[in-house]
Design a protein around this motif. Structure first.
Motif: not given
Ligand SMILES: Nc1ncnc2c1ncn2[C@@H]1O[C@H](COP(=O)(O)OP(=O)(O)OP(=O)(O)O)[C@@H](O)[C@H]1O
Ligand SMILES: [Mg+2]
Lengths: 336, 261, 259
Positions: C221-242
């Protein structure tokens, strides 16, 4: 004619009506009178209007029209006085699963304003009386259905009411608990002079317990009287017989047919409603003997309240719930 | 007769209150949320938003913790009432309410009993909440009298909310009525200056907050705790008016429950 | 996976979706309540943007990340109470008689949460943008945002399934609500991590995974494409899901043995 004392402990109902919004006229003009110390059985199928009547008489539901006096007080105008003189165990035993039996007693006596010392002793006495002393400190959530009903009865008695309303008190109870409850109710009426208004779907219950019975169907009182009176009105007892030899069945049916109308038959036996009443039993036996028919089994059934219900409504009480069409066919021939 | 009536109301109120309090204290499913929710609000608002106290123009003298304490105190007062409304709706759904209606010679005692229970509930919550606030180092500049006034205001909020919820519970007579009790309460609480003083709000929320009576309650409460009372008389008048208004609403509910059986 | 197994999962998913859609009492609060809080917080905390170091001029853009997480919390409740009801009514026993097992059965049950997640995410984003929030990552970012939001919803949903299977009652699932509430409230929900000036609060928020889920959404929303933040977000979601799936599978196994 009721005297003042009778009235002050009794119930008087005049053209009582309750119409539900977008619903049926659940109670459609009922008149009745219950004397002090009397047990009145209110008998009817599901949806007949029994509970609605009880709710109105216990001030929980205002009537649409008509009037009722309970214990000498008007249910609409004098609610507080009515409530002070009555006890009620409603159809759904409203209990708190988180409270123990003893805590329920304590609450109920407190609600009625009993003093502290009396609360404790009255509670123990009643718990003892309904056989719950051993379970008094257990949470009600773990009670069986019968225990709940018994607790509900004890709660209804907490403030020594002169009039007791019991809405289907024995539904769901086993035979033992049912008999115990009947005995307790009979004792209350006989010894303490408590007036009891009791609804039931069970003929045996009304028959065994009530001094007088009112039969309600679709909100109307269709018959009223002592069980004996009502049965006498219908009159005739039924004789049921079974031949020793299966081959004699036809002949037996023919012989019995001379004494009255057929009234259904069991797999082997034959039943007939006796035109001449009980005294014909001897003649029946003699006639069968004369024909040389050996008898395996012979029984005389007194007329039952079911016969009364059938006679008054054209339907059998068992399974005459409101959903049934009014012209439900009956397997036994309707009496004249 | 009138003396007898008072005695009857008192006996019933005491019985009803006893059961509600008993269930509240002995059942963790009731006790824990009503203690924890206000605490979380407090911790999250006072701790997590502490930086808001440094926003230019934020001039509350006693610090952000005290600023938020007042909101959470009034909020827990309101929700103590709403939770009691839930219990009431449950009782009338299960038929236990009928037991009360039947036993009570004077039925206003029933509502009074629930209200006493709600107040008790709120007091338990406030005790814990106040203790946490003091331990967390909240600044209290108000005098003893002003602090008493703050809690008195909270009592009025609790009474008003209980009466509101009771009116709904007695009309709906089912736990389905829960959102109807909760949502408007939530709405009116949060459409007030929750995070910053009214002056720092702008736009639509400023407009709504300016006419929301809860704003006056909050500002008066914050005035008391900082020892600089504002709008005190107005706040008490509002609290009292709301309580009486909703008491009439609850009374109507009682009539409706009586008519429905 | 045989085609009949795929078909069975599909049927289960269909039921789960239908059931979700037929309970407006579940959907409406799940969408409306977060939007209400969004409005209130935007109005009430606008001044926070004046704090030195606040990452954007628009508080709406900043706080818009929160509804996505709140919506996901509702999904825990929904998938959990639905499954608890299946257990209470004995429907789960019927499923136990089919060849469906473990993760296949559970993913069928999550289809409703998935669909609701898409609807919620689209609704929040639409309302946010109409109200004037920025979306620095552009249209492609919207897609990724919805994807991330759904991943979070489904991940949280597995926890609901686990709770239902483990405790077997809807009430127990409802009892979880405060726990999630704590996670959300003790995160960098209303202010960025750097502006959490209370030490202990900062410490808790910085180890709270919810903080990083919020930051991933905010980065779009604020910065644009911050791949590090995105990877962390998806990673945490995947970890919780798993983790949730693992826990739910084992709870399922022991429940089916018991009954
Ligand atoms: N609150 C209500 N609103 C609308 N209709 C009602 C209400 N209560 C009862 N009724 C209707 O009134 C009629 C009589 O109901 P009532 O409960 O008095 O029957 P009952 O004789 O007690 O039956 P049961 O043996 O099943 O307890 C029924 O048709 C019922 O559907
Ligand atoms: Mg009934």
């Amino acid at each position: 004619m009721t005297t003042e004392t009778q009235r002050s402990g009794g119930i008087e109902v005049e053209s009582l009506v309750r119409e539900f919004k977008n619903g049926p006229r659940a109670v459609d003009g009922i008149d009745l009178e219950v004397a002090r110390g009397e047990i009145y059985g209110f008998l009817g199928p599901n949806g007949a209007g029994k509970s609605t009547t009880v709710l109105m008489l216990t001030t929980l539901l205002p009537p649409t029209s008509g009037s009722a006096r309970v214990g000498g007080f008007d249910v609409v105008e004098q609610g507080p006085q009515v409530r002070a003189s009555i006890g009620a165990a409603l159809q759904e035993a409203a209990l708190d699963p988180l409270l123990t039996g003893r805590e329920h007693m304590r609450l109920q006596t407190a609600l009625h304003g009993l003093g502290k010392a009396e609360r404790e002793s009255r509670g123990n006495e009643l718990l003892e009386r309904v056989g719950l002393a051993h379970a008094a400190d257990r949470k009600v959530g773990g009670y069986s259905g019968g225990m709940k009903r018994r607790l509900d009865l004890a709660l209804a008695l907490a403030h020594r009411p002169r009039i007791l309303f019991l809405d289907e008190p024995t539904t769901g109870l086993d035979i033992q608990s049912r008999t115990a409850l009947w005995e307790e109710v009979a004792r209350l009426a006989a010894e303490d002079g408590v007036t009891v208004f009791l609804t039931t779907q069970y003929l045996e219950e009304a028959d065994a317990l009530a001094n007088r019975v009112g039969i309600i169907d679709h909100g109307h009182l269709v018959a009223e009287g002592t069980p004996a009176e009502l049965k006498a009105e219908i009159g005739r007892p039924t004789v049921e017989a079974a031949p020793r030899e299966e081959g004699d069945r036809e002949r037996m049916t023919a012989v019995l047919g001379r004494f009255g109308q057929g009234a259904g038959s069991s797999p082997r036996g034959v039943a007939v409603r006796l035109d001449g009443g009980e005294s014909q039993l001897a003649e029946v036996v003699r006639a069968l003997d004369a024909e040389g028919i050996a008898i395996e089994h012979l029984q005389l059934h007194a007329p039952s309240l079911d016969d009364v219900f059938l006679a008054k409504t054209g339907r059998s009480l068992e399974g005459a719930a409101e959903e049934e069409p009014a012209d439900a066919e009956t397997e036994t021939a309707a009496p004249a | 007769m009138s003396e007898q009536r008072t005695a009857g109301v008192r006996a019933v109120a005491r019985g009803v209150a006893w059961r509600s309090i008993h269930n509240f204290l002995t059942n963790p499913a009731f006790l824990v949320p009503s203690l924890l929710f206000p605490l979380f609000f407090f911790v999250s608002f006072a701790g997590g938003l502490a930086a808001i106290g440094e926003v230019p123009g934020f001039d509350f003298p006693s610090g952000y913790t005290a600023f938020q304490f007042v909101f959470v105190l009034l909020q827990s007062a309101a929700f103590g009432g709403v939770f009691t409304g839930f219990a009431m709706a449950r009782d009338f759904e299960s038929g236990f309410g009928r037991r009360y209606m039947l036993a009570a010679s004077h039925r206003s005692g029933i509502v009074l009993g629930y209200a006493l229970a709600a107040l008790f509930r709120a007091f338990v919550t406030w005790t814990v909440l106040s203790a946490v606030a003091v331990v967390a180092g909240m600044e209290i500049a108000g005098s003893g009298g002003e602090i008493v006034a703050l809690y008195a205001l909270a009592v009025l909020v609790n009474v008003a909310a209980t009466m509101w919820a009771a009116g709904v519970a007695l009309r709906v007579r089912s736990i389905q009525g829960g959102p109807l009790m909760q949502f408007p309460t939530f709405l009116v609480l949060f459409l007030a200056p929750v995070y910053v003083p009214l002056d720092l709000l702008s736009g639509w929320i400023h407009t709504i907050a300016s006419i929301n009576p809860v704003t006056a309650l909050l500002e008066a409460g914050r005035g008391f705790i900082s020892g600089d009372p504002v709008l005190a008389a107005a706040a008490f008048a509002i609290g009292l008016t709301l309580s009486l208004l909703f008491a009439a609403w609850a009374r109507g509910g009682l009539r409706s429950a009586e008519a429905a059986g | 996976m045989s085609s009949s197994l795929g078909n069975q999962v599909g049927q289960l998913a269909r039921r789960s979706i239908l059931r979700t859609l037929r309970q407006p009492a579940q959907i409406v609060p799940a969408i409306v309540f977060p939007l209400f809080l969004l409005a209130v917080n935007t109005g009430g905390l606008k001044e926070a943007t004046n704090l030195p170091g606040f990452p954007t001029d628009s508080y709406l853009t900043f706080i818009l990340a929160v509804p996505f997480i709140q919506g996901a919390l509702f999904s825990v409740m929904n998938s959990g109470t639905d499954l608890a009801r299946d257990i209470e009514t004995g429907f789960l026993n019927r499923l136990a008689l089919t060849p469906l097992r473990g993760a296949a059965l559970l993913s069928g049950l999550l289809a409703g949460a998935f669909v609701l997640g898409v609807v919620q995410a689209a609704a929040y984003l639409a309302v946010g943008l109409i109200a004037g929030a920025e979306l620095a990552a552009g249209p492609a970012g919207a897609l990724v945002l919805v994807l991330l939001s759904v991943a979070i919803t489904v991940a949280f949903g597995t926890i609901g399934l686990f709770a239902a299977l483990r405790f077997g009652s809807g009430e127990a699932v409802q009892g979880l609500f405060p726990v999630f509430f704590v996670f959300l409230f003790l995160s960098a929900m209303t202010l960025p991590l750097d502006l959490l000036t209370t030490d202990w609060f900062h410490a808790i928020a910085s180890v709270n995974p919810v903080t990083y889920l919020l930051e991933a959404i905010r980065s779009l929303l604020i910065e644009g494409w911050n791949l590090g933040d995105l990877a962390l977000g998806f990673g945490i979601a995947a970890a919780i899901g798993a983790l949730g799936m693992l826990a739910a599978s084992s709870a399922l196994k022991s429940r089916l043995v018991r009954t």
